[in-house]
Design an enzyme around this catalytic site. Structure first.
Site, mmCIF file in Angstrom:
data_model
loop_
_atom_site.group_PDB
_atom_site.id
_atom_site.type_symbol
_atom_site.label_atom_id
_atom_site.label_comp_id
_atom_site.label_asym_id
_atom_site.label_seq_id
_atom_site.Cartn_x
_atom_site.Cartn_y
_atom_site.Cartn_z
ATOM 1 C CB SER A 237 -4.608 -8.878 -0.075
ATOM 2 O OG SER A 237 -3.455 -9.627 0.717
ATOM 3 C CG ASP A 238 0.261 -9.699 -4.987
ATOM 4 O OD1 ASP A 238 0.826 -10.615 -4.386
ATOM 5 O OD2 ASP A 238 0.412 -9.249 -6.376
ATOM 6 C CB CYS A 239 2.491 -11.410 -0.473
ATOM 7 S SG CYS A 239 1.448 -12.994 -1.032
#
Length: 717
Positions: A237-239
């Site tokens: 996932s992106d952060c």
């Protein structure tokens, strides 16, 4: 170790773990499991244009500058250097027990989103607006990072899947609505190439929703990634993107539901904190343990592929590889290749014997920040534009006068000066009046264009509201140009700024991008003729955003050179040299039988397909020795819904001596002959095509600015 063996080893190890242990390994900051001799590992590391955020490393030009170099071989070399330095730092740091963030060998790069709109702050992290160029450069960068040995040297990650390109301020709740045609024609090709041709180990999901589905839990995107393209690696996932599910997108009602949704839809690794709720999600019956096991196996497959549980030759890479002389020389070469000469009335290259005083003016002239862009490492030595010019000028007996001229964005340099008094203007004008030639250095840096700030991003600024030069800089530009003195304008930015006034009044215009720690050396060598500029614009330079669609509109209609019908200041693919290169002739060597390639395209092992046609192109240089970039464009003459303007389908950086003639062969992939219908189906539909060969694209503006037309030939399949 091949993937099958690595996966088998991962399955054996994961089978020994408890549920709690498996769940703990799905966090980016995975803790140690001492009983199984598994050390802690932090998955988060950055390497967009050099190992980033972890101390000293070679700092290459920002990604958009690397794209301007149009040099796939260079990209692979840079990828290798990054992974070698990454391994060197990893070896040294773990010897001291340092396994913190930015210390690993899983690099969250490259960014292969399409730079569809010049307002997007993160556009300079990409390889520009063209899917083909992005694909070719990304594949070679990935191969350089991962290597071709028994183990991966490091793991690359293609991001952000999919269609992310602003607005930054809305990314945590934005729904990008994209037609099937635009998805297949523009937004997905680079990711497909990364998976099929680059064999990228990881893919990162975007923050936004795409057509209603959150990208980090999208059944539709996972179907494309794993079933259509055959992706075998892990998905991250992106952060803090999974947290957005319940806090901003409102597709779930709790962290537990968000963790369950992400796991069930392919997100193996969570950058953020939501996967700390996995065990609660299991207790509530929201997620089956099999998804946790599946994700854990994928992650440990990667760790085995990296040789983390074996002794490898990479363990012996010494720290002395960091900023080695060879690596620094490559960074300077990359900077030289990235510079794009947009205008030259003959003033360049500068004649050292004819210049006694050079004035260097502007807020980016002596700026280190303007060298590095964002997602950067730390260099042990920086050379600003001013310093690069001073070095050559001092050796040539030339005096250099300097004035900052103005601030990047504020009204004054000194806070106590009278408001809007332009407190460095008088000094700048004086320097210009005293100089034989003025080098005016304007632009932006990561404080004015970049990523929106959030929990995981300490370096931020966000999008631009337009493509105008910041007002106080614009006033400086006007005043310096109005002096009537000789002016060379250098623009240091990661994206389009409206350069129409300099295009009209300056003697020369050079697009410098964010050229890396050695950028000033490269710029000075180009100005004084030690190196011929050879970069090409990987994005269109528009006059304004007034004739572009709304920023939030993800339709490609009216955007980028393939669809834009307006008149740009400088077109995609344009860039001058100190040579005079042109295409003299082209003929079609061979074309593969069309009847073989009429079925759908998604079953092919390569995103580009097999060789479809071969061209023989004869080029000549009537000027001084130089590199230049030969570009091949193609247009479908039959299918009514084909891309409206000729599209790039091949590039070749070549070196030509003074007066030299070369004949080169260029292979065109079958993908170049495909088209996409409204339903997003890609296949070869037509028989009649026109191909163009030149050192620019075949548009009227490029032909006028370069003084050369492209050669065209019809191809019938």
């Amino acid at each position: 170790m091949d993937r099958a063996k690595a996966k088998a080893a991962a399955e054996k190890l994961v089978a020994k773990m408890t549920l709690e242990e498996k769940a703990s390994q799905l966090r980016y900051d995975a803790p140690a499991i001492e009983r199984l001799h598994i050390p802690a590992y932090n998955w988060w590391n950055e390497a967009l244009h050099g190992v980033a955020r972890a101390g000293t490393a070679t700092v290459f030009p920002q990604a958009i500058g690397l794209a301007a170099a149009c040099d796939p071989d260079l990209m692979e070399e840079i990828g290798k250097v990054i992974s070698v330095e990454g391994r060197a730092k990893y070896n040294a740091q773990r010897a001291y027990g340092d396994r913190d963030i930015y210390k690993g060998i899983t690099f969250w790069a490259p960014n292969v989103n399409i730079f569809r709109d010049p307002r997007w702050g993160r556009g300079h992290e990409t390889y520009g607006e063209d899917p083909f160029l992005t694909s070719v450069l990304a594949v070679r960068f990935i191969r350089g990072i991962q290597g071709d040995g028994k183990y991966m040297r490091a793991a690359a990650c293609a991001k952000h899947f999919a269609v992310h390109s602003g607005p930054e301020a809305l990314r945590h709740q934005f729904n990008a609505k994209v037609s099937p045609k635009d998805m297949e024609e523009t937004y997905l090709p680079a990711f497909e190439a990364c998976v099929k041709d680059g064999e990228v180990e990881a893919v990162m999901g975007a923050y936004n929703r795409t057509n209603g589905e959150v990208c980090c839990a999208s059944p539709s995107l996972q179907n494309i990634l794993r079933r259509k393209w055959g992706f075998k690696g892990h998905f991250v996932s992106d952060c803090w993107a999974v947290r957005d599910f319940h806090e901003h997108h409102k597709v779930t009602g709790s962290p537990e539901e968000s963790a369950a949704l992400a796991l069930q839809n392919g997100t193996d690794l969570n950058c953020g904190c939501t996967y700390q709720k996995i065990l609660d999600a299991v207790k509530e019956g929201l997620v089956d343990e099999k998804y946790i096991t599946q994700a854990c196996v994928r992650l440990f497959t990667c760790r085995y592929l990296l040789g983390m549980f074996d002794k490898t030759a990479y363990d012996q890479i010494p720290y002395e590889e960091v900023e080695s002389p060879a690596h620094l020389a490559l960074a300077e070469k990359a900077a030289e290749e990235s510079l794009v000469l947009l205008k030259n009335n003959g003033i360049l290259p500068l004649e050292r014997t004819a210049v006694k005083i050079i004035g260097v003016i502007g807020p980016n002239a002596n700026s280190r920040s303007a060298l590095i862009g964002n997602y950067h490492g730390t260099s042990s030595r920086y050379t600003t534009v001013l310093e690069g010019i001073q070095k050559i000028a001092d050796a040539s007996g030339i005096r250099v006068l300097y004035s900052q001229g103005c601030d990047l964005s504020r009204d004054n340099v000194e806070a106590l000066s009278k408001p809007e008094s332009a407190d460095r203007m008088a000094e700048a004008l004086t320097v210009a009046e005293c100089s034989d030639v003025t080098v005016l250095v304007i632009g932006l840096d990561e404080t004015l264009e970049g990523e929106e700030g959030d929990d995981g991003n300490a370096y931020f600024s966000g999008d631009k509201k337009d493509v105008a030069i910041p007002p106080f800089q614009m006033e400086l530009v006007r005043r310096i140009l109005d002096t009537g003195r000789k002016v060379i304008l250098l623009n240091m930015s990661g994206s389009d700024l409206d350069l129409s006034l300099p295009a009209e009044k300056a003697d020369a215009v050079l697009q410098v991008w964010y050229p890396g720690a050695a950028g000033g050396e490269a710029v000075a060598k180009v100005l004084f003729g030690e190196v011929s500029p050879s970069g090409k614009l990987p994005v269109t330079f528009y006059r304004s955003c007034d004739d572009l669609p709304a920023f939030e509109d993800y339709s490609m209609r009216g955007r980028t050179y393939r669809y834009y019908d307006g008149t740009p200041v400088y077109p995609f693919g344009f860039g001058l040299t100190y040579g005079d290169c042109s295409v003299q002739d082209m003929y079609v060597v061979s074309v593969t039988d069309a009847n073989t390639f009429t079925r759908g395209y998604t079953d092919r092992k390569s995103a580009f397909g097999e060789r479809k046609a071969t061209l023989s192109v004869t080029v000549r240089n009537d000027g001084r020795e130089t590199d230049d970039v030969l570009q091949i464009y193609i247009h479908d003459n039959e299918f009514k819904d084909a891309v409206p303007h000729p599209a790039l389908c091949a590039v070749r950086r070549i070196h030509l001596g003074e007066g030299e003639v070369q004949t080169v062969r260029i292979d065109l992939p079958e993908r170049a002959f495909t088209s996409v219908d409204a339903g997003g189906n890609r296949m070869i539909r037509s028989r009649q095509f026109t191909v163009y060969a030149g050192f620019t694209q075949p548009d009227a503006v490029s032909c006028k600015l370069s003084g050369h037309s492209c050669i065209s030939k019809d191809i019938e399949l």
